[in-house]
Design a protein around this motif. Structure first.
Motif, PDB file in Angstrom:
ATOM      1  N   TYR A 113      12.166   4.825   8.560  1.00  0.00           N
ATOM      2  CA  TYR A 113      12.360   5.142   9.968  1.00  0.00           C
ATOM      3  C   TYR A 113      13.848   5.270  10.253  1.00  0.00           C
TER       4      TYR A 113
ATOM      5  N   LEU B  97      10.341  -3.293  21.855  1.00  0.00           N
ATOM      6  CA  LEU B  97       9.790  -2.002  21.463  1.00  0.00           C
ATOM      7  C   LEU B  97       8.268  -2.054  21.433  1.00  0.00           C
TER       8      LEU B  97
ATOM      9  N   TYR C 255       7.219  -5.280  19.513  1.00  0.00           N
ATOM     10  CA  TYR C 255       8.263  -5.764  18.621  1.00  0.00           C
ATOM     11  C   TYR C 255       9.430  -6.256  19.458  1.00  0.00           C
TER      12      TYR C 255
ATOM     13  N   PHE D 177       6.971   4.951  18.064  1.00  0.00           N
ATOM     14  CA  PHE D 177       7.662   3.981  18.903  1.00  0.00           C
ATOM     15  C   PHE D 177       8.086   4.572  20.237  1.00  0.00           C
ATOM     16  N   GLY D 178       8.083   3.716  21.244  1.00  0.00           N
ATOM     17  CA  GLY D 178       8.687   4.049  22.515  1.00  0.00           C
ATOM     18  C   GLY D 178      10.187   3.809  22.445  1.00  0.00           C
TER      19      GLY D 178
ATOM     20  N   LEU E 150      12.408   3.782  17.318  1.00  0.00           N
ATOM     21  CA  LEU E 150      12.436   4.234  15.932  1.00  0.00           C
ATOM     22  C   LEU E 150      11.655   5.533  15.791  1.00  0.00           C
TER      23      LEU E 150
ATOM     24  N   GLN F 144       7.361   3.186   4.283  1.00  0.00           N
ATOM     25  CA  GLN F 144       7.790   4.219   5.219  1.00  0.00           C
ATOM     26  C   GLN F 144       9.267   4.033   5.529  1.00  0.00           C
TER      27      GLN F 144
ATOM     28  N   GLU G 230       3.858  -2.535   4.356  1.00  0.00           N
ATOM     29  CA  GLU G 230       2.706  -3.343   4.747  1.00  0.00           C
ATOM     30  C   GLU G 230       2.179  -3.989   3.485  1.00  0.00           C
TER      31      GLU G 230
ATOM     32  N   ASN H 194       0.840  -1.194   0.000  1.00  0.00           N
ATOM     33  CA  ASN H 194       0.000   0.000   0.000  1.00  0.00           C
ATOM     34  C   ASN H 194       0.875   1.242   0.000  1.00  0.00           C
ATOM     35  N   ASN H 195       1.893   1.221   0.806  1.00  0.00           N
ATOM     36  CA  ASN H 195       2.859   2.309   0.855  1.00  0.00           C
ATOM     37  C   ASN H 195       4.095   1.855   1.613  1.00  0.00           C
TER      38      ASN H 195
ATOM     39  N   PRO I 252      13.447  -4.634  13.706  1.00  0.00           N
ATOM     40  CA  PRO I 252      12.407  -5.063  14.653  1.00  0.00           C
ATOM     41  C   PRO I 252      11.543  -6.155  14.023  1.00  0.00           C
TER      42      PRO I 252
ATOM     43  N   TYR J  92       1.390  -2.167  19.470  1.00  0.00           N
ATOM     44  CA  TYR J  92       2.221  -3.242  18.940  1.00  0.00           C
ATOM     45  C   TYR J  92       3.384  -3.554  19.895  1.00  0.00           C
TER      46      TYR J  92
ATOM     47  N   TYR K 228      -4.728   1.295   4.230  1.00  0.00           N
ATOM     48  CA  TYR K 228      -3.536   2.114   4.137  1.00  0.00           C
ATOM     49  C   TYR K 228      -2.736   1.985   5.419  1.00  0.00           C
ATOM     50  N   GLN K 229      -1.487   2.263   5.277  1.00  0.00           N
ATOM     51  CA  GLN K 229      -0.574   2.042   6.379  1.00  0.00           C
ATOM     52  C   GLN K 229      -0.566   3.237   7.309  1.00  0.00           C
ATOM     53  N   GLU K 230      -0.655   2.944   8.556  1.00  0.00           N
ATOM     54  CA  GLU K 230      -0.601   3.994   9.553  1.00  0.00           C
ATOM     55  C   GLU K 230       0.822   4.194  10.031  1.00  0.00           C
ATOM     56  N   THR K 231       1.207   5.429  10.245  1.00  0.00           N
ATOM     57  CA  THR K 231       2.503   5.701  10.848  1.00  0.00           C
ATOM     58  C   THR K 231       2.503   5.169  12.273  1.00  0.00           C
ATOM     59  N   GLN K 232       3.552   4.472  12.617  1.00  0.00           N
ATOM     60  CA  GLN K 232       3.675   3.953  13.971  1.00  0.00           C
ATOM     61  C   GLN K 232       4.624   4.834  14.777  1.00  0.00           C
TER      62      GLN K 232
ATOM     63  N   ARG L 149      -5.510   0.439  13.067  1.00  0.00           N
ATOM     64  CA  ARG L 149      -4.972  -0.525  12.138  1.00  0.00           C
ATOM     65  C   ARG L 149      -5.924  -0.607  10.970  1.00  0.00           C
ATOM     66  N   SER L 150      -5.421  -0.431   9.793  1.00  0.00           N
ATOM     67  CA  SER L 150      -6.290  -0.427   8.632  1.00  0.00           C
ATOM     68  C   SER L 150      -5.720  -1.315   7.549  1.00  0.00           C
TER      69      SER L 150
END
Lengths: 112, 116
Positions: A35, B90, B35, B107-108, A43, A33, A92, A30-31, B43, B33, B101-105, B97-98
């Motif tokens: 990091y 992590l 990891y 992180f801690g 990250l 990214q 993804e 889909n796209n 990860p 999430y 389209y990808q969601e920006t994650q 969650r979709s």
């Protein structure tokens, strides 16, 4: 095998030079990214490029995406010592089970 | 607040111990999430929670037990771990969650775990 393979695995450049790292992937996406990860830490998201986009800019970052070749590149211009980090692409899959997979990563070292 | 916090930062435990890792976010994200990351490796996804329900378990051994008490908190309970489980753990969150389209994650900073 990894969904995303990055090259080079490691890159060492002088401050002020440009750094280019590449990511290849195997399945439809889909796209994609990118990091950044400083040593042993979490990250940080840099940029997202959608599958219908070919190029995207953010500050000193330029990302390209070639879905026909299943590859992406990240260019960092005028690098700084603070850019020293590991860089990962993440994808993804667009079909089948949701899976968010990171590439193998490029370890960038910028020498002052 | 765009921060994901994790505690503890470091953890040393024996193979018979029981411990928990904690993760918290206050961004209103509904996907969280876990990891696992080994040195010089990317990860690897372990678990995904979507709207407080476990949606993905990447064939993780049962000695790792996730829990999502509410939309802001995510725990990872550890029991009878092996030395090879030593890694950086992590936590991340995303708006939702979709499959479209990808969601920006986000992180801690991670918990560095050493199993003796």
């Amino acid at each position: 095998s990894q969904q995303g393979e990055e090259d080079p695995q490691a890159l060492s450049i002088q401050e002020g030079e440009n750094a280019t790292m590449n990511c290849s992937y195997k399945t439809s996406i889909n796209n994609l990214q990118w990091y950044r990860q400083n040593s042993g830490r979490g990250l940080v998201h840099l940029i997202l490029i959608r599958s219908n986009e070919r190029e995207k800019h953010s500050g000193r970052l330029r990302v390209t995406l070639d879905t026909s070749k299943k590859s992406s590149s990240l260019l960092i211009t005028a690098s700084r010592a603070a850019d020293t980090a590991s860089y990962f692409c993440a994808t993804e899959r667009s079909l089948g089970t949701y899976k968010y997979i990171f590439g193998t990563g490029t370890r960038l070292k910028v020498l002052a | 607040d765009t921060e994901v916090t994790q505690t503890p930062k470091h953890l040393v435990m024996g193979m018979t111990n029981k411990k928990s890792l904690k993760c918290e976010q206050h961004m209103g994200h509904r996907a969280m999430y876990w990891y696992k990351q080994k040195a010089k490796k990317p990860p690897e996804l372990m678990f995904v929670y979507s709207y407080e329900k476990l949606s993905i378990n990447e064939s993780v051994p049962s000695r790792f037990s996730p829990e999502c008490p509410n939309s802001s908190l995510l725990n990872l309970h550890l029991h009878a771990l092996q030395p090879e489980d030593s890694a950086l753990y992590l936590c991340a969150s995303s708006q939702r969650r979709s499959g479209e389209y990808q969601e920006t994650q986000y992180f801690g900073p991670g918990t560095r775990l050493l199993v003796l």
